[in-house]
Design a protein around this motif. Structure first.
Motif, PDB file in Angstrom:
ATOM      1  N   THR A   1       0.839  -1.188   0.000  1.00  0.00           N
ATOM      2  CA  THR A   1       0.000   0.000   0.000  1.00  0.00           C
ATOM      3  C   THR A   1       0.879   1.245   0.000  1.00  0.00           C
ATOM      4  N   LYS A   2       0.624   2.143  -0.919  1.00  0.00           N
ATOM      5  CA  LYS A   2       1.403   3.363  -1.018  1.00  0.00           C
ATOM      6  C   LYS A   2       0.855   4.416  -0.051  1.00  0.00           C
ATOM      7  N   PRO A   3       1.741   5.226   0.549  1.00  0.00           N
ATOM      8  CA  PRO A   3       1.274   6.298   1.426  1.00  0.00           C
ATOM      9  C   PRO A   3       0.379   7.263   0.655  1.00  0.00           C
ATOM     10  N   ALA A   4      -0.502   7.927   1.386  1.00  0.00           N
ATOM     11  CA  ALA A   4      -1.384   8.909   0.749  1.00  0.00           C
ATOM     12  C   ALA A   4      -0.558  10.059   0.180  1.00  0.00           C
TER      13      ALA A   4
ATOM     14  N   ILE B   1     -12.131  12.116   8.028  1.00  0.00           N
ATOM     15  CA  ILE B   1     -11.467  13.107   8.859  1.00  0.00           C
ATOM     16  C   ILE B   1     -10.449  12.438   9.776  1.00  0.00           C
ATOM     17  N   ILE B   2      -9.216  12.900   9.714  1.00  0.00           N
ATOM     18  CA  ILE B   2      -8.174  12.403  10.607  1.00  0.00           C
ATOM     19  C   ILE B   2      -7.955  13.449  11.693  1.00  0.00           C
ATOM     20  N   GLN B   3      -8.310  13.115  12.901  1.00  0.00           N
ATOM     21  CA  GLN B   3      -8.102  13.999  14.047  1.00  0.00           C
ATOM     22  C   GLN B   3      -7.245  13.247  15.063  1.00  0.00           C
ATOM     23  N   THR B   4      -5.974  13.589  15.105  1.00  0.00           N
ATOM     24  CA  THR B   4      -5.043  12.877  15.987  1.00  0.00           C
ATOM     25  C   THR B   4      -3.849  13.770  16.266  1.00  0.00           C
ATOM     26  N   THR B   5      -2.800  13.189  16.790  1.00  0.00           N
ATOM     27  CA  THR B   5      -1.573  13.945  17.018  1.00  0.00           C
ATOM     28  C   THR B   5      -0.585  13.661  15.893  1.00  0.00           C
ATOM     29  N   GLY B   6       0.390  14.553  15.767  1.00  0.00           N
ATOM     30  CA  GLY B   6       1.329  14.466  14.653  1.00  0.00           C
ATOM     31  C   GLY B   6       2.048  13.142  14.546  1.00  0.00           C
ATOM     32  N   ASN B   7       2.393  12.538  15.675  1.00  0.00           N
ATOM     33  CA  ASN B   7       3.147  11.281  15.625  1.00  0.00           C
ATOM     34  C   ASN B   7       2.305  10.091  15.179  1.00  0.00           C
ATOM     35  N   LYS B   8       0.979  10.256  15.146  1.00  0.00           N
ATOM     36  CA  LYS B   8       0.094   9.160  14.746  1.00  0.00           C
ATOM     37  C   LYS B   8      -0.604   9.428  13.407  1.00  0.00           C
TER      38      LYS B   8
ATOM     39  N   ILE C   1      -5.754  10.790  -0.993  1.00  0.00           N
ATOM     40  CA  ILE C   1      -5.245  12.161  -1.009  1.00  0.00           C
ATOM     41  C   ILE C   1      -5.544  12.791   0.343  1.00  0.00           C
ATOM     42  N   VAL C   2      -4.537  13.445   0.924  1.00  0.00           N
ATOM     43  CA  VAL C   2      -4.718  14.108   2.217  1.00  0.00           C
ATOM     44  C   VAL C   2      -4.494  15.607   2.060  1.00  0.00           C
TER      45      VAL C   2
ATOM     46  N   LEU D   1       3.069  14.468   6.391  1.00  0.00           N
ATOM     47  CA  LEU D   1       2.657  13.655   7.525  1.00  0.00           C
ATOM     48  C   LEU D   1       3.825  13.158   8.368  1.00  0.00           C
ATOM     49  N   ASP D   2       4.941  12.896   7.736  1.00  0.00           N
ATOM     50  CA  ASP D   2       6.088  12.344   8.478  1.00  0.00           C
ATOM     51  C   ASP D   2       6.961  13.422   9.113  1.00  0.00           C
ATOM     52  N   LYS D   3       6.569  14.693   8.962  1.00  0.00           N
ATOM     53  CA  LYS D   3       7.367  15.780   9.534  1.00  0.00           C
ATOM     54  C   LYS D   3       6.566  16.648  10.494  1.00  0.00           C
ATOM     55  N   LEU D   4       5.400  16.162  10.891  1.00  0.00           N
ATOM     56  CA  LEU D   4       4.571  16.915  11.819  1.00  0.00           C
ATOM     57  C   LEU D   4       5.162  16.872  13.230  1.00  0.00           C
ATOM     58  N   ASP D   5       4.903  17.923  13.978  1.00  0.00           N
ATOM     59  CA  ASP D   5       5.273  17.931  15.399  1.00  0.00           C
ATOM     60  C   ASP D   5       4.523  16.802  16.078  1.00  0.00           C
ATOM     61  N   LYS D   6       5.238  15.914  16.733  1.00  0.00           N
ATOM     62  CA  LYS D   6       4.613  14.702  17.274  1.00  0.00           C
ATOM     63  C   LYS D   6       3.524  14.981  18.304  1.00  0.00           C
ATOM     64  N   ASN D   7       3.587  16.132  18.952  1.00  0.00           N
ATOM     65  CA  ASN D   7       2.581  16.450  19.975  1.00  0.00           C
ATOM     66  C   ASN D   7       1.498  17.390  19.470  1.00  0.00           C
ATOM     67  N   ALA D   8       1.632  17.842  18.224  1.00  0.00           N
ATOM     68  CA  ALA D   8       0.654  18.785  17.679  1.00  0.00           C
ATOM     69  C   ALA D   8      -0.643  18.061  17.313  1.00  0.00           C
ATOM     70  N   THR D   9      -1.761  18.746  17.511  1.00  0.00           N
ATOM     71  CA  THR D   9      -3.056  18.194  17.105  1.00  0.00           C
ATOM     72  C   THR D   9      -3.272  18.510  15.630  1.00  0.00           C
ATOM     73  N   VAL D  10      -3.611  17.475  14.857  1.00  0.00           N
ATOM     74  CA  VAL D  10      -3.822  17.681  13.419  1.00  0.00           C
ATOM     75  C   VAL D  10      -5.265  17.379  13.051  1.00  0.00           C
ATOM     76  N   ASN D  11      -5.737  18.087  12.054  1.00  0.00           N
ATOM     77  CA  ASN D  11      -7.113  17.974  11.573  1.00  0.00           C
ATOM     78  C   ASN D  11      -7.037  17.892  10.049  1.00  0.00           C
ATOM     79  N   LEU D  12      -7.119  16.682   9.519  1.00  0.00           N
ATOM     80  CA  LEU D  12      -6.876  16.469   8.097  1.00  0.00           C
ATOM     81  C   LEU D  12      -8.081  15.869   7.390  1.00  0.00           C
ATOM     82  N   ASN D  13      -8.190  16.187   6.104  1.00  0.00           N
ATOM     83  CA  ASN D  13      -9.178  15.536   5.240  1.00  0.00           C
ATOM     84  C   ASN D  13      -8.460  14.456   4.438  1.00  0.00           C
TER      85      ASN D  13
END
Length: 205
Positions: A43-46, A96-103, A121-122, A134-146
């Protein structure tokens, strides 16, 4: 005597047909599952991009190409229009992806597998003009992605055929065996004149 011989041959024919069809169905199913298993581990990353780009045929073509999926111009246009409609109406199948940067990366891949997407597509819901990594987000930051999970091709195709000249009707069931729209299937044709049933294996691309 002739009737007994005829019935014997008919019985042997039916048994032979059953064995052949069973073998063909088994072969097709095994091949389909083997391919599905291979796809599971490849499976290829988004693909991430700004929202506006995701609503263009060029953006769709880029995401499909990253996942080694071939789409024609009609398909890229249709997908881009669907994504725009999803954004405007805020309806499914946006994920909707609502999680932290490390996840975020893990959540994205899980969503793709869950929706059995051919490619995804994200976009950043809070910053639609930017392309999130996605692989460079602050691990503790809250992200809100489509996340837009795209199934470029149907998983199964059922076909009913009728050939007036040959007075034959047929049925075929096909399984998708690749992310590039290749199908393999089995079916039967029935000749109404000769009262014969014929097995067939199909491969489409």
């Amino acid at each position: 005597m002739w009737k007994k011989i005829k019935n014997w041959f008919k019985g042997e024919w039916n048994r032979g047909l059953f064995i052949v069809m069973s073998f063909l169905i088994l072969l097709t199913v095994v091949f389909a599952f083997a391919n599905a298993g291979l796809n599971r581990y490849t499976t290829k990353p988004a693909t991430t991009m700004p929202q506006q780009q995701a609503e263009t045929p060029a953006g769709i073509e880029k995401a499909a190409s990253n996942a080694h999926i071939k789409l024609d111009s009609g398909q890229t246009k249709q997908v881009s229009e669907t994504i725009r409609e999803i954004r405007v109406t805020e309806k499914e199948p946006v994920y909707i992806i609502q999680t932290t940067g490390n996840k975020a990366q893990e959540a994205s891949e899980k969503a793709s597998k869950q929706e059995k997407a051919d490619f995804s597509i994200v976009t950043d819901k809070d910053h639609p003009d930017e392309s999130v990594e996605l692989d460079k987000l602050d691990k503790n930051a809250t992200v809100n992605l489509n996340q837009y999970n795209v199934q470029a091709y149907k998983k199964h195709i059922n076909t009913i055929e009728y050939y007036p000249a040959e007075k034959t009707v047929g049925y075929t069931h096909q399984w998708k065996i690749s992310k590039s729209g290749r199908y393999m299937g089995v079916g039967l044709d029935y000749d109404t004149d000769d009262n014969r049933v014929m097995a067939k294996v199909t491969y489409s691309w």
